[in-house]
Design a protein around this motif. Structure first.
Motif, PDB file in Angstrom:
ATOM      1  N   ALA A  93      32.162  38.973  42.158  1.00  0.00           N
ATOM      2  CA  ALA A  93      32.435  39.130  40.731  1.00  0.00           C
ATOM      3  C   ALA A  93      33.308  40.365  40.482  1.00  0.00           C
ATOM      4  O   ALA A  93      34.302  40.303  39.755  1.00  0.00           O
ATOM      5  CB  ALA A  93      31.124  39.221  39.952  1.00  0.00           C
ATOM      6  N   LEU A  94      32.935  41.501  41.128  1.00  0.00           N
ATOM      7  CA  LEU A  94      33.714  42.734  40.936  1.00  0.00           C
ATOM      8  C   LEU A  94      35.132  42.590  41.480  1.00  0.00           C
ATOM      9  O   LEU A  94      36.094  43.020  40.845  1.00  0.00           O
ATOM     10  CB  LEU A  94      33.009  43.900  41.637  1.00  0.00           C
ATOM     11  CG  LEU A  94      31.822  44.480  40.870  1.00  0.00           C
ATOM     12  CD1 LEU A  94      31.072  45.470  41.737  1.00  0.00           C
ATOM     13  CD2 LEU A  94      32.330  45.163  39.601  1.00  0.00           C
ATOM     14  N   LEU A  95      35.264  41.983  42.674  1.00  0.00           N
ATOM     15  CA  LEU A  95      36.596  41.777  43.236  1.00  0.00           C
ATOM     16  C   LEU A  95      37.413  40.854  42.338  1.00  0.00           C
ATOM     17  O   LEU A  95      38.620  41.031  42.193  1.00  0.00           O
ATOM     18  CB  LEU A  95      36.486  41.162  44.629  1.00  0.00           C
ATOM     19  CG  LEU A  95      36.355  42.127  45.799  1.00  0.00           C
ATOM     20  CD1 LEU A  95      36.057  41.357  47.077  1.00  0.00           C
ATOM     21  CD2 LEU A  95      37.633  42.927  45.965  1.00  0.00           C
ATOM     22  N   GLY A  96      36.742  39.878  41.733  1.00  0.00           N
ATOM     23  CA  GLY A  96      37.429  38.963  40.821  1.00  0.00           C
ATOM     24  C   GLY A  96      38.059  39.713  39.655  1.00  0.00           C
ATOM     25  O   GLY A  96      39.201  39.458  39.284  1.00  0.00           O
ATOM     26  N   VAL A  97      37.309  40.667  39.087  1.00  0.00           N
ATOM     27  CA  VAL A  97      37.834  41.463  37.969  1.00  0.00           C
ATOM     28  C   VAL A  97      39.109  42.193  38.390  1.00  0.00           C
ATOM     29  O   VAL A  97      40.145  42.108  37.726  1.00  0.00           O
ATOM     30  CB  VAL A  97      36.786  42.496  37.494  1.00  0.00           C
ATOM     31  CG1 VAL A  97      37.403  43.446  36.484  1.00  0.00           C
ATOM     32  CG2 VAL A  97      35.582  41.785  36.902  1.00  0.00           C
ATOM     33  N   LEU A 138      37.323  50.517  41.744  1.00  0.00           N
ATOM     34  CA  LEU A 138      38.550  49.721  41.753  1.00  0.00           C
ATOM     35  C   LEU A 138      38.682  48.923  40.450  1.00  0.00           C
ATOM     36  O   LEU A 138      39.758  48.867  39.841  1.00  0.00           O
ATOM     37  CB  LEU A 138      38.533  48.767  42.955  1.00  0.00           C
ATOM     38  CG  LEU A 138      39.796  47.952  43.219  1.00  0.00           C
ATOM     39  CD1 LEU A 138      40.962  48.871  43.564  1.00  0.00           C
ATOM     40  CD2 LEU A 138      39.569  46.953  44.349  1.00  0.00           C
ATOM     41  N   ALA A 139      37.551  48.350  40.019  1.00  0.00           N
ATOM     42  CA  ALA A 139      37.584  47.569  38.781  1.00  0.00           C
ATOM     43  C   ALA A 139      37.906  48.463  37.579  1.00  0.00           C
ATOM     44  O   ALA A 139      38.670  48.078  36.694  1.00  0.00           O
ATOM     45  CB  ALA A 139      36.251  46.851  38.571  1.00  0.00           C
ATOM     46  N   GLY A 156      37.413  37.336  35.329  1.00  0.00           N
ATOM     47  CA  GLY A 156      37.365  37.781  36.716  1.00  0.00           C
ATOM     48  C   GLY A 156      35.947  37.739  37.264  1.00  0.00           C
ATOM     49  O   GLY A 156      35.697  37.208  38.354  1.00  0.00           O
ATOM     50  N   LEU A 157      35.002  38.278  36.482  1.00  0.00           N
ATOM     51  CA  LEU A 157      33.587  38.217  36.860  1.00  0.00           C
ATOM     52  C   LEU A 157      33.175  36.765  37.082  1.00  0.00           C
ATOM     53  O   LEU A 157      32.560  36.415  38.095  1.00  0.00           O
ATOM     54  CB  LEU A 157      32.699  38.800  35.760  1.00  0.00           C
ATOM     55  CG  LEU A 157      32.648  40.316  35.552  1.00  0.00           C
ATOM     56  CD1 LEU A 157      31.906  40.616  34.255  1.00  0.00           C
ATOM     57  CD2 LEU A 157      31.958  40.997  36.723  1.00  0.00           C
ATOM     58  N   ALA A 158      33.536  35.914  36.117  1.00  0.00           N
ATOM     59  CA  ALA A 158      33.097  34.526  36.141  1.00  0.00           C
ATOM     60  C   ALA A 158      33.665  33.785  37.340  1.00  0.00           C
ATOM     61  O   ALA A 158      32.934  33.114  38.078  1.00  0.00           O
ATOM     62  CB  ALA A 158      33.523  33.833  34.850  1.00  0.00           C
ATOM     63  N   LEU A 159      34.986  33.923  37.571  1.00  0.00           N
ATOM     64  CA  LEU A 159      35.612  33.145  38.636  1.00  0.00           C
ATOM     65  C   LEU A 159      35.167  33.619  40.014  1.00  0.00           C
ATOM     66  O   LEU A 159      34.927  32.813  40.913  1.00  0.00           O
ATOM     67  CB  LEU A 159      37.133  33.197  38.509  1.00  0.00           C
ATOM     68  CG  LEU A 159      37.673  32.471  37.283  1.00  0.00           C
ATOM     69  CD1 LEU A 159      39.144  32.777  37.072  1.00  0.00           C
ATOM     70  CD2 LEU A 159      37.458  30.969  37.424  1.00  0.00           C
ATOM     71  N   GLY A 160      35.039  34.932  40.186  1.00  0.00           N
ATOM     72  CA  GLY A 160      34.588  35.459  41.478  1.00  0.00           C
ATOM     73  C   GLY A 160      33.186  34.970  41.813  1.00  0.00           C
ATOM     74  O   GLY A 160      32.930  34.450  42.903  1.00  0.00           O
ATOM     75  N   VAL A 191      38.404  40.854  32.325  1.00  0.00           N
ATOM     76  CA  VAL A 191      37.153  41.288  32.951  1.00  0.00           C
ATOM     77  C   VAL A 191      36.160  40.134  32.985  1.00  0.00           C
ATOM     78  O   VAL A 191      35.580  39.806  34.018  1.00  0.00           O
ATOM     79  CB  VAL A 191      36.547  42.489  32.191  1.00  0.00           C
ATOM     80  CG1 VAL A 191      35.147  42.794  32.697  1.00  0.00           C
ATOM     81  CG2 VAL A 191      37.443  43.705  32.335  1.00  0.00           C
ATOM     82  N   LEU A 192      35.989  39.470  31.844  1.00  0.00           N
ATOM     83  CA  LEU A 192      35.026  38.360  31.756  1.00  0.00           C
ATOM     84  C   LEU A 192      35.386  37.240  32.726  1.00  0.00           C
ATOM     85  O   LEU A 192      34.543  36.745  33.482  1.00  0.00           O
ATOM     86  CB  LEU A 192      34.995  37.811  30.325  1.00  0.00           C
ATOM     87  CG  LEU A 192      34.247  38.640  29.286  1.00  0.00           C
ATOM     88  CD1 LEU A 192      34.534  38.104  27.893  1.00  0.00           C
ATOM     89  CD2 LEU A 192      32.748  38.625  29.575  1.00  0.00           C
TER      90      LEU A 192
END
Lengths: 352, 341
Positions: free
Chosen positions: B292-296, B25-26, B77-81, B74-75
């Motif tokens: 993290a992946l879902l955040g991306v 998905l990412a 999204g990873l960080a916030l998730g 990407v960065l």
């Protein structure tokens, strides 16, 4: 008659024949002191302005004396503003105490019911897109936004009954949606509207008159007793939903009651004074720490809310006089350091 | 009920399968982010631009314009998730988001000070002020939240975070009300957007985010133990103060860097952990990478949507996240039994 079984630290049991009540002594003392402070600050607040009045003059006017000018300034210009602050502060604090106890979460302010974000969305729409400037139009738009979003969130959370956790999560999502919409409107605003919207969003008591006070007072006359009534249910709910059901509480009815009263209180306050958000979060936590116990006390919260807002409005007019700050900024500057200090010197552990 | 049925039937055994789905998905989100916008680039040309850049327009669009914001997406999204999962775990509070530690409020104050008093007006100019504000505020929140006799507990951390955030936000608003011109600039940062940032921004925040991700991974077993209650965790040999400090440090690095770079995209960190918990349950060793992946995917898809709906103009990522993400989240909360903290 012995009452040893009921003796709790800081509690006294009063008995009159078959009726007995547990009186939390500390809560009563703290509440009465806060009430006296509120009256004192209220008198100072109505006396302060371009035409200063001593507490003595205020007393004369209150008892029917004073010159015509003094009566006009006090009763028609200053009193409505102070009353609006008192009532809005009390309403927000009680709404916050209800939502925090209901969600068993100290972070749960009326935001989770969508009220504050809904009111902001309504008011900003009226100011920026509708060009509304009147003293009646913006509060009405805010009230409509608040009640509409609270109702929609409650309906969305309804699925064969209301589950507290689901309601909080849905309120959270919907609140973000409304906040996103509000930012979208603000990105489109002209400079003048942007400033006006920003002042309203901070919570302000400037220019409040009797047209703001009367509906708020009427609402509180009904809602504050209702809030006291629903706390009986909350007292049972804090043991968890299953226990409450086991104790015979009609859970759905009780939860509906709590949510409706909290949403209506916050909506009434926000419509007349703007979203002074910190009061709903900070005051119940301060009252809880001063009174002890396991959940925010309602009456003490109401008094502290009134005291904080009126005291801060007085400060807001003094600090950068002759200009003034929106009261919502000062409540945060005064209320949150006090809460932090209480957290730091925490002598006993409290939950929620 | 199909979604609910599928999710409840998955059990814990199929986590690797879910991981593959989320990675896929990412990747799809990355390709969409590179290919879609005011000008659509064919997937083959996107591939060409990545592996063998030529001098075509497509390559220029992909590499110069969409590349930087995709990398940043990407960065962040990873960080916030990951930060959201850590924050909700450490405060044991479903309403907690990565901004709770004062990250958003501190970053906002830093940015407003930069605009109002130093006359800095570009996204790139703010970054370090935003990051410094976020760091200072978070350190203060953590110090206040752990000063009591019991050290940092979930309730004191959450209360200190919310209280200090409120205080800082009121300073920010005071400055804004006195400076209408600052508000005009600030409102574009505060909605959160990936637009207008260049590759330098991504390179600057990347080390902080990578360090935060490593720290988050190291912290996850301790977080599981803390979830059983502090007494149990202590009995299991956990150093509670150390575990909380590591967790908070990870949140500060992740959320602080992301917020400084793209503005406060609060919603991603708030809802992503709830979605991830539905898939994987409360085990933080899985929850953090899944979040993290879902955040991306969420951040990139929101950004792409913002570019598509208002072509040739675009809608800010933060607004799309809230306006499209919230109804989806509400729909999910209604259909699926959420995993409680």
């Amino acid at each position: 008659m012995s009452s040893t079984l009921l003796e709790l630290p800081g509690r006294r049991v009063l008995r009159a024949g078959p009726v007995s009540a547990v009186v939390p002594v500390r809560t009563v003392v703290v509440t009465v002191l806060a009430l006296l402070a509120t009256v004192a600050v209220g008198v100072l607040a109505v006396g302060r302005g371009d035409f200063p009045m001593t507490p003595q003059t205020v007393w004369e006017v209150a008892t029917g004396g004073g010159t015509r000018i003094e009566r006009h300034i006090l009763l028609n210009l200053r009193l409505p503003r102070v009353l609006c602050g008192l009532l809005a502060g009390a309403a927000l604090a009680v709404a916050g105490a209800l939502t925090q106890t209901f969600a068993r979460n100290p972070l749960a302010s009326p935001d989770v019911l969508g009220v504050t974000f809904g009111a902001s969305a309504g008011a900003v729409t009226a100011i920026v897109l509708g060009g509304v400037t009147g003293a009646v139009g913006v509060p009405l738009a805010a009230l409509a936004g608040a009640l509409l979003s609270a109702a929609v969130i409650y309906l969305l959370a309804w699925r064969q009954g209301i589950d507290g956790y689901r309601l909080v999560l849905i309120g959270l999502g919907a609140g973000q949606l409304l906040a996103g919409y509000t930012s979208w409107v603000l990105l489109r605003a002209e400079q003048v509207d942007l400033t006006r919207a920003n002042i309203w969003l901070s919570g302000s008591l400037a220019g409040r008159d009797w047209t703001h006070v009367r509906p708020l007072a009427a609402a509180l006359l009904v809602l504050l007793p209702a809030a006291l009534a629903v706390t009986v249910a909350l007292r049972v709910l804090q043991f968890g939903e299953d226990t409450a059901r086991g104790l015979g509480l009609r859970l759905q009815t009780a939860q509906l009651g709590v949510v409706v009263v909290a949403a209506a209180l916050a909506a009434a306050a926000v419509a007349s004074a703007g979203p002074i958000e910190f009061v709903a979060f900070v005051v119940p936590q301060i009252a809880l720490r001063l009174c002890g116990g396991s959940r925010p006390p309602l009456v003490a919260s109401a008094v502290f809310g009134a005291l904080l807002v009126v005291g801060c409005d007085l400060l807001a007019r003094i600090v950068i006089a002759p200009a003034e700050l929106p009261v919502g900024l000062v409540t945060a500057m005064v209320g949150t350091p006090y809460l932090l200090w209480l957290l730091l010197r925490r002598s006993r552990r409290t939950s929620a | 009920m199909t979604v609910a049925g599928t999710l409840t039937r998955t059990g814990r055994g199929s986590r690797p399968a879910w991981l593959a789905v989320l990675v896929l998905l990412a990747v799809v989100a990355v390709l969409l982010s590179l290919g879609l916008g005011a000008q659509t680039v064919h997937p083959a040309d996107v591939w060409q631009a990545i592996v063998d850049p030529d001098t075509s327009d497509a390559t220029a669009v992909v590499r110069e314009l969409r590349g930087p914001r995709t990398v940043l997406g990407v960065l962040c999204g990873l960080a916030l998730g990951a930060a959201g999962a850590l924050m909700q775990g450490h405060t044991r509070n479903p309403i907690a988001d990565p901004g709770l530690l004062g990250v958003s409020a501190g970053a906002s104050l830093g940015v407003v000070v930069a605009i109002a008093f130093l006359g800095i007006g570009t996204f790139h100019g703010y970054i370090w002020f935003g990051f410094a504000g976020a760091l200072a505020a978070s350190v203060l929140v953590f110090a206040l939240g752990s000063a009591g006799s019991h050290g940092p507990t979930p309730v004191t951390l959450a209360l200190a975070g919310m209280a200090l955030s409120a205080l800082l936000a009121s300073f920010t608003s005071s400055i804004l009300i006195g400076n209408p011109e600052t508000m005009s600039v600030f409102r574009f940062w505060v909605v959160g957007s990936l637009a207008g940032r260049d590759m330098t921004t991504a390179w600057e925040v990347a080390p902080f985010i990578l360090a935060g991700l490593v720290l988050a991974a190291v912290n996850s077993p301790a977080l599981n133990a803390l979830g059983l209650g502090e007494d149990v965790a202590r009995a299991l040999g956990q150093n509670i103060a150390l575990a909380r400090t590591a967790g908070v440090a990870a949140v500060v690095l992740l959320a602080g860097a992301a917020t400084a770079a793209v503005g406060p995209l609060v919603f991603a960190g708030l809802i992503v952990p709830h979605l991830a918990r539905v898939i994987t349950g409360p085990d933080h060793r899985w929850l953090i990478p899944f979040s993290a992946l879902l955040g991306v995917s969420l951040v990139l898809l929101a950004d792409v949507t913002g570019r598509m709906v208002a072509r040739p103009a675009e809608l800010q990522t933060g607004i799309v996240l809230a306006v499209v993400g919230a109804p989806f989240f509400i729909w999910l909360v209604r259909r699926i039994r959420m995993v409680r903290l």
